[in-house]
Structure formats: structure tokens, C-alpha cells
Design a protein around this motif. Structure first.
Motif, PDB file in Angstrom:
ATOM      1  N   MET A   1     -20.042  39.551  14.727  1.00  0.00           N
ATOM      2  CA  MET A   1     -18.976  38.958  13.920  1.00  0.00           C
ATOM      3  C   MET A   1     -17.675  38.767  14.684  1.00  0.00           C
TER       4      MET A   1
ATOM      5  N   ARG B   1     -20.876  44.267  14.219  1.00  0.00           N
ATOM      6  CA  ARG B   1     -19.465  44.031  14.532  1.00  0.00           C
ATOM      7  C   ARG B   1     -19.325  43.097  15.724  1.00  0.00           C
TER       8      ARG B   1
ATOM      9  N   HIS C   1     -19.621  35.551  17.659  1.00  0.00           N
ATOM     10  CA  HIS C   1     -19.277  34.443  16.757  1.00  0.00           C
ATOM     11  C   HIS C   1     -17.862  34.693  16.242  1.00  0.00           C
ATOM     12  N   ASP C   2     -16.894  34.481  17.109  1.00  0.00           N
ATOM     13  CA  ASP C   2     -15.504  34.813  16.814  1.00  0.00           C
ATOM     14  C   ASP C   2     -14.854  33.699  15.995  1.00  0.00           C
ATOM     15  N   THR C   3     -15.014  33.776  14.680  1.00  0.00           N
ATOM     16  CA  THR C   3     -14.445  32.744  13.820  1.00  0.00           C
ATOM     17  C   THR C   3     -12.925  32.782  13.825  1.00  0.00           C
TER      18      THR C   3
ATOM     19  N   PRO D   1     -21.904  30.356   8.868  1.00  0.00           N
ATOM     20  CA  PRO D   1     -22.651  31.498   9.406  1.00  0.00           C
ATOM     21  C   PRO D   1     -23.096  31.247  10.842  1.00  0.00           C
TER      22      PRO D   1
END
Length: 133
Positions: free
Chosen positions: A16, A13, A20-22, A111
């Protein structure tokens, strides 16, 4: 859940949502909230009604309608009459909206380095564990 499972889930978590805060990257690149960008991305799959979009986004119809109105003002979506039901409106992307949606999807789908560095056999194991096709 075992403590090991909880630890791994917490780390996944964090990878994600924090490392790596898209969502933030998409919002910054598109100049809009992540929800609005996600709405545009959903429309890449085809035109939809506000109700269908609300279902896809797990949101309520009035909130999605408000966001559609904002996107319409920015000329990113068009609202047209459903040819089969004149009471219903269909939302579709404009050319500008499609380009922005594709940009947002490319950012969201990229990714993190931690995944691209994995060897193919580890990715295959991960796919199997997650039961992905």
C-alpha cells in the motif's frame, strides 16, 4: 502478534505505501501535497467547517486552515459564511476543485494489480477478514 501475522501485515503495508504509492501518484497528478488533495476529496461529501475537516483528517485546526487558505488562493475552494452562525465559515469546492478532487479520488481508489488479479472468492475472503460491509 504472531510472526506470520507480522510478516503479512508488513507485506500489506509495503504494497500500500511503497509498491503502489497512491499518495505520491495523487500528489504528482494534482500538483499539490497529498493532504491538500485529501482535503478536497473530503469536501466531495459536502461542505464543511475547518473544524470538521480537521476532525476528518485527524489534524489540527490551524494546519487545516492554512491549507484551506492555500486552496482558496488557487480557487479550488470557497469560504462562505454559515447561514446559521455568522462567526463560522463553511468550506466548499469550486467547479475546478471538484474536478481535481474527483481526479485525486479516482487515483487513490484504484486498486493495485495485485488486487485486481485476485479471483472473486479471494476478494470475498479478504472482505470478510477485514469485516467490510
Amino acid at each position: 502478534m504472531t510472526s506470520e501475522a507480522a510478516r503479512i501485515w508488513r507485506e500489506m503495508r509495503a504494497l500500500m505505501l511503497e509498491v503502489h504509492d497512491t499518495r505520491r501518484a495523487v500528489a504528482e497528478a494534482t500538483g499539490m501535497s497529498f493532504l491538500r488533495a485529501k482535503l478536497l476529496i473530503k469536501l466531495l461529501g459536502g461542505d464543511r467547517s475547518v473544524t470538521e475537516l480537521a476532525d476528518l483528517l485527524a489534524s489540527d485546526v490551524p494546519y487545516v486552515s492554512l491549507n484551506v487558505r492555500e486552496l482558496e488562493q488557487r480557487e479550488l475552494v470557497l469560504r462562505t459564511e454559515d447561514p446559521h452562525d455568522r462567526r463560522r465559515r463553511i468550506i466548499g469546492l469550486t467547479d475546478t476543485g471538484r474536478r481535481l478532487a474527483e481526479k485525486a479520488r479516482a487515483i487513490a481508489d484504484a486498486p493495485p494489480p495485485e488486487f485486481t488479479a485476485l479471483p472473486p472468492e479471494d476478494l470475498a475472503h479478504l472482505r470478510r477478514i477485514l469485516r467490510l460491509p
